[in-house]
Motif scaffolding. Structure first.
Motif, PDB file in Angstrom:
ATOM      1  N   LEU A  46      -2.184  12.574   6.715  1.00 19.40           N
ATOM      2  CA  LEU A  46      -2.052  11.886   5.457  1.00 19.40           C
ATOM      3  C   LEU A  46      -1.899  12.598   4.326  1.00 19.40           C
ATOM      4  N   LEU A  47      -2.307  13.839   4.373  1.00 17.49           N
ATOM      5  CA  LEU A  47      -1.768  14.668   3.240  1.00 17.49           C
ATOM      6  C   LEU A  47      -0.243  15.203   3.079  1.00 17.49           C
ATOM      7  N   LEU A  48       0.291  15.028   4.296  1.00 15.36           N
ATOM      8  CA  LEU A  48       1.770  15.382   4.093  1.00 15.36           C
ATOM      9  C   LEU A  48       2.764  14.320   3.861  1.00 15.36           C
ATOM     10  N   LEU A  49       1.899  13.065   3.739  1.00 12.67           N
ATOM     11  CA  LEU A  49       2.751  11.767   3.336  1.00 12.67           C
ATOM     12  C   LEU A  49       2.754  11.597   2.028  1.00 12.67           C
ATOM     13  N   PRO A  50       3.992  11.442   1.159  1.00 10.82           N
ATOM     14  CA  PRO A  50       4.229  11.369  -0.243  1.00 10.82           C
ATOM     15  C   PRO A  50       3.500   9.959  -0.439  1.00 10.82           C
ATOM     16  N   GLU A  51       2.770  10.333  -1.756  1.00 10.16           N
ATOM     17  CA  GLU A  51       1.722   8.944  -2.276  1.00 10.16           C
ATOM     18  C   GLU A  51       2.756   8.157  -3.160  1.00 10.16           C
ATOM     19  N   ASP A  52       3.320   9.051  -4.117  1.00 13.31           N
ATOM     20  CA  ASP A  52       4.051   8.152  -5.293  1.00 13.31           C
ATOM     21  C   ASP A  52       5.529   8.508  -5.010  1.00 13.31           C
ATOM     22  N   MET A  53       6.629   7.372  -5.339  1.00 14.90           N
ATOM     23  CA  MET A  53       7.688   7.731  -4.951  1.00 14.90           C
ATOM     24  C   MET A  53       8.763   6.855  -6.202  1.00 14.90           C
ATOM     25  N   PRO A  54       9.473   7.447  -6.830  1.00 17.51           N
ATOM     26  CA  PRO A  54      10.229   6.829  -8.305  1.00 17.51           C
ATOM     27  C   PRO A  54      11.350   6.136  -7.490  1.00 17.51           C
ATOM     28  N   LEU A  55      11.635   5.001  -8.390  1.00 18.23           N
ATOM     29  CA  LEU A  55      12.744   4.244  -8.171  1.00 18.23           C
ATOM     30  C   LEU A  55      13.952   4.599  -9.508  1.00 18.23           C
ATOM     31  N   ASN A  56      15.038   4.272  -9.024  1.00 21.65           N
ATOM     32  CA  ASN A  56      16.345   4.668  -9.465  1.00 21.65           C
ATOM     33  C   ASN A  56      16.507   3.661 -10.730  1.00 21.65           C
ATOM     34  N   ALA A  57      16.727   3.859 -11.800  1.00 24.60           N
ATOM     35  CA  ALA A  57      16.897   3.004 -12.972  1.00 24.60           C
ATOM     36  C   ALA A  57      18.215   1.936 -12.691  1.00 24.60           C
ATOM     37  N   GLY A  58      19.257   2.317 -12.075  1.00 21.80           N
ATOM     38  CA  GLY A  58      20.402   1.496 -12.024  1.00 21.80           C
ATOM     39  C   GLY A  58      20.110   0.431 -11.008  1.00 21.80           C
ATOM     40  N   ASP A  59      19.925   0.808  -9.749  1.00 25.48           N
ATOM     41  CA  ASP A  59      19.984  -0.305  -8.690  1.00 25.48           C
ATOM     42  C   ASP A  59      18.282  -0.605  -8.176  1.00 25.48           C
ATOM     43  N   GLY A  60      17.634   0.069  -8.856  1.00 22.45           N
ATOM     44  CA  GLY A  60      16.150  -0.262  -8.427  1.00 22.45           C
ATOM     45  C   GLY A  60      15.790   0.412  -7.129  1.00 22.45           C
ATOM     46  N   GLY A 116     -13.104   3.534  13.622  1.00 23.04           N
ATOM     47  CA  GLY A 116     -12.770   4.732  14.339  1.00 23.04           C
ATOM     48  C   GLY A 116     -12.175   5.674  13.155  1.00 23.04           C
ATOM     49  N   THR A 117     -11.177   6.482  13.793  1.00 24.29           N
ATOM     50  CA  THR A 117     -10.432   7.409  13.161  1.00 24.29           C
ATOM     51  C   THR A 117      -9.143   6.702  12.564  1.00 24.29           C
ATOM     52  N   VAL A 118      -8.827   5.424  12.621  1.00 20.72           N
ATOM     53  CA  VAL A 118      -7.597   4.972  12.283  1.00 20.72           C
ATOM     54  C   VAL A 118      -7.660   4.783  10.495  1.00 20.72           C
ATOM     55  N   ARG A 119      -6.718   5.605   9.727  1.00 21.01           N
ATOM     56  CA  ARG A 119      -6.839   5.773   8.333  1.00 21.01           C
ATOM     57  C   ARG A 119      -5.698   5.011   7.618  1.00 21.01           C
ATOM     58  N   MET A 120      -5.991   4.701   6.254  1.00 21.92           N
ATOM     59  CA  MET A 120      -5.059   4.047   5.639  1.00 21.92           C
ATOM     60  C   MET A 120      -4.887   4.741   4.278  1.00 21.92           C
ATOM     61  N   LYS A 121      -3.752   4.884   3.834  1.00 22.08           N
ATOM     62  CA  LYS A 121      -3.316   5.522   2.645  1.00 22.08           C
ATOM     63  C   LYS A 121      -2.167   4.620   1.960  1.00 22.08           C
ATOM     64  N   PRO A 122      -2.316   4.116   0.740  1.00 18.16           N
ATOM     65  CA  PRO A 122      -1.528   3.553   0.009  1.00 18.16           C
ATOM     66  C   PRO A 122      -0.179   4.482  -0.479  1.00 18.16           C
ATOM     67  N   TRP A 123       0.907   3.763  -0.597  1.00 17.57           N
ATOM     68  CA  TRP A 123       2.092   4.526  -0.980  1.00 17.57           C
ATOM     69  C   TRP A 123       2.548   3.563  -2.281  1.00 17.57           C
ATOM     70  N   ARG A 124       3.178   4.029  -3.382  1.00 18.57           N
ATOM     71  CA  ARG A 124       3.346   3.591  -4.635  1.00 18.57           C
ATOM     72  C   ARG A 124       4.878   3.725  -4.953  1.00 18.57           C
ATOM     73  N   LEU A 125       5.268   2.757  -5.641  1.00 20.53           N
ATOM     74  CA  LEU A 125       6.636   3.006  -6.276  1.00 20.53           C
ATOM     75  C   LEU A 125       6.478   2.792  -7.789  1.00 20.53           C
ATOM     76  N   ASN A 126       6.903   3.931  -8.424  1.00 23.35           N
ATOM     77  CA  ASN A 126       6.585   4.051  -9.967  1.00 23.35           C
ATOM     78  C   ASN A 126       5.161   3.466 -10.393  1.00 23.35           C
ATOM     79  N   GLY A 127       4.189   4.129  -9.683  1.00 28.77           N
ATOM     80  CA  GLY A 127       2.659   3.822  -9.852  1.00 28.77           C
ATOM     81  C   GLY A 127       2.232   2.503  -9.414  1.00 28.77           C
ATOM     82  N   GLU A 128       2.961   1.740  -8.814  1.00 27.73           N
ATOM     83  CA  GLU A 128       2.313   0.518  -8.216  1.00 27.73           C
ATOM     84  C   GLU A 128       2.476   0.476  -6.722  1.00 27.73           C
ATOM     85  N   ILE A 129       1.351  -0.039  -6.190  1.00 29.66           N
ATOM     86  CA  ILE A 129       1.167  -0.122  -4.688  1.00 29.66           C
ATOM     87  C   ILE A 129       2.327  -1.049  -3.979  1.00 29.66           C
ATOM     88  N   ALA A 130       3.062  -0.280  -3.301  1.00 31.44           N
ATOM     89  CA  ALA A 130       4.180  -0.898  -2.538  1.00 31.44           C
ATOM     90  C   ALA A 130       3.735  -1.151  -1.049  1.00 31.44           C
TER      91      ALA A 130
END
Length: 453
Positions: A46-60, A116-130
């Motif tokens: 969970l710590l190694l997975l990136p949480e926020d990823m940016p979008l390109n302005a041209g093609d989204g 149990g030990t199943v864990r969830m972590k949100p990931w975001r695109l430009n700050g929004e949960i995707a």
């Protein structure tokens, strides 16, 4: 169960307890370690997975998201956990494990963590949960790894236990060697072999035991030799006295009584012819009857004192005559078989008389104390190791015997005493194939002085 096998059984039980304890302890450690390792792997993923990823302005699009999805699909070598990338609708976008069917929760269950030990972590695109990362434990890998390690360790423990058991078996056998030697020596002494001795042991306690046993055996052998010599002299003197008394009875008393018989017969005849002597007829008849009974008793005494048949006929012929007489006197239907081998003329009178009396007593015991229907008597005179011996082998097919120890007969004890006194051996007991067997070995003695020495 012998002492050796008891000790081995104790060692085997201890080894089984050791293996069982090892398994239980390993299971407990395995369980706690597996849980901790899976938990740590889940948190690390969970710590190694990136949480926020940016979008390109041209093609989204987001190159970082594409790279992350590709990287997740290649993470099949990550142990103990499965990483799933889900969108907000709960659809799987990428997964690190495709070996098992996937059953995913509904979209309303994607918030927070699962059981149990199943864990969830949100990931975001430009700050929004995707979407969400879901990291699930994969205990099968951990269990397989632990099981392989447990098997290797168990094999090593079993091999060590077997090796230790073999070493203990060797050590126990070495430690029990003095016991085996002592048991063998005691059996030899019980069988009459008084020359049995124990070797010198290394341990001080066992060395002292060996020395004490050997001193006891030496004393016992010396006492036995003295006792045998005394018994031999007593037997020689007894036979000499018996022969002297029998000779006196036969040459003196019997001669006079036999000489009286014609005179008694003459008186009886005169009482029958002369009327004046008729009144003495009863007395003369009674005198003749008493004289005949007295002669019969003297003959019985002569036979009990010393078998005259031995002096007159020799041992073998006397035994033939004895078997013929006893066959006629058998209390039931019996078959008496006598086998004679070799020549007994060189045996001393004491040895011949003892052999005759042993056979006589054996036949009497078979008549009185056995239900046998067949009696085999084998007498052999041969030479072994430069020493001539007289061997008696007497066997009957009876089912039981009662050892006779009466004063009137020799009995088994008397047979053994006679054989021992002459330097021989007498063994009596149930035969291996059934029945009762008496085996006697008597060494020759050429004269009375040699027998009494």
């Amino acid at each position: 169960m012998t002492l050796k096998y008891r000790l081995l059984l104790i060692v085997f039980v201890l080894m089984c307890l050791l293996l069982l304890t090892h398994g239980l302890l390993h299971y407990k450690a395995w369980r706690s370690d597996s849980v901790e390792e899976i938990e740590s792997g889940t948190r690390m993923a969970l710590l190694l997975l990136p949480e926020d990823m940016p979008l390109n302005a041209g093609d989204g699009r987001s190159p970082m998201l594409d790279s992350m999805l590709e990287r997740v699909q290649r993470m099949k070598e990550v142990r103990h956990v499965r990483i799933d990338v889900l969108d907000v609708a709960g659809r799987v976008m990428a997964s690190s494990d495709t070996r098992s069917p996937l059953v995913w929760p509904e979209s309303g269950e994607l918030s927070g963590t699962t059981d149990g030990t199943v864990r969830m972590k949100p990931w975001r695109l430009n700050g929004e949960i995707a979407g969400f990362y879901r990291v699930s434990p994969m205990p099968s890998d951990e269990l397989l790894e632990k099981w392989q390690g447990f098997k290797h360790l168990s094999y090593l423990t079993v091999a060590y236990s077997v090796l230790l058991g073999l070493l203990l078996l060797w050590a126990i056998c070495r430690a029990l060697e003095p016991v085996h030697a002592l048991r063998t020596a005691l059996r030899d002494i019980e069988g009459g072999r008084l020359d049995a001795r124990l070797p010198q042991f290394r341990l001080p306690e066992l060395a002292e035991l060996s020395a004490s046993f050997n001193r006891m055996a030496n004393s016992l052998a010396e006492v036995s030799r003295e006792r045998s010599a005394l018994l031999r002299k007593l037997m020689v003197m007894e036979e000499q006295t018996r022969r002297a008394i029998a000779r006196d009875l036969h040459d003196e008393l019997s001669t006079y009584m036999v000489a009286m018989q014609p005179h008694v017969a003459l008186l009886s005849a005169a009482c029958q012819r002369e009327p004046a002597m008729t009144r003495y007829r009863v007395s003369t008849d009674a005198l003749a009857d008493h004289l005949a009974q007295l002669l019969g008793k003297v003959r019985v005494q002569l036979e009990s004192l010393h078998p005259v048949e031995i002096d007159a006929l020799g041992l073998y012929n006397a035994l033939r005559q004895l078997v013929e007489q006893r066959s006629a006197q058998a209390p039931r239907q019996m078959e008496l078989v006598l086998n004679l081998e070799g020549e007994s003329a060189d045996a001393s009178p004491t040895v011949e008389a003892s052999a005759y009396r042993i056979v006589q007593e054996a036949v009497t015991n078979a008549f009185k104390h056995s239900d046998c229907s067949r009696l085999l008597i084998r007498v052999t005179a041969d030479e072994a190791d430069g020493e001539r011996t007289l061997k008696l082998d007497i066997w009957d097919n009876g089912s039981a015997h009662c050892i006779s120890t009466g004063v009137a007969g020799l009995g088994v004890l008397g047979m053994r005493e006679r054989a021992l006194a002459l330097g021989g051996v007498c063994v009596a007991g149930p035969a291996p194939g059934g029945g009762w067997r008496i085996t006697v070995r008597l060494p020759f003695a050429r004269n009375e002085q040699e027998a009494a020495a």
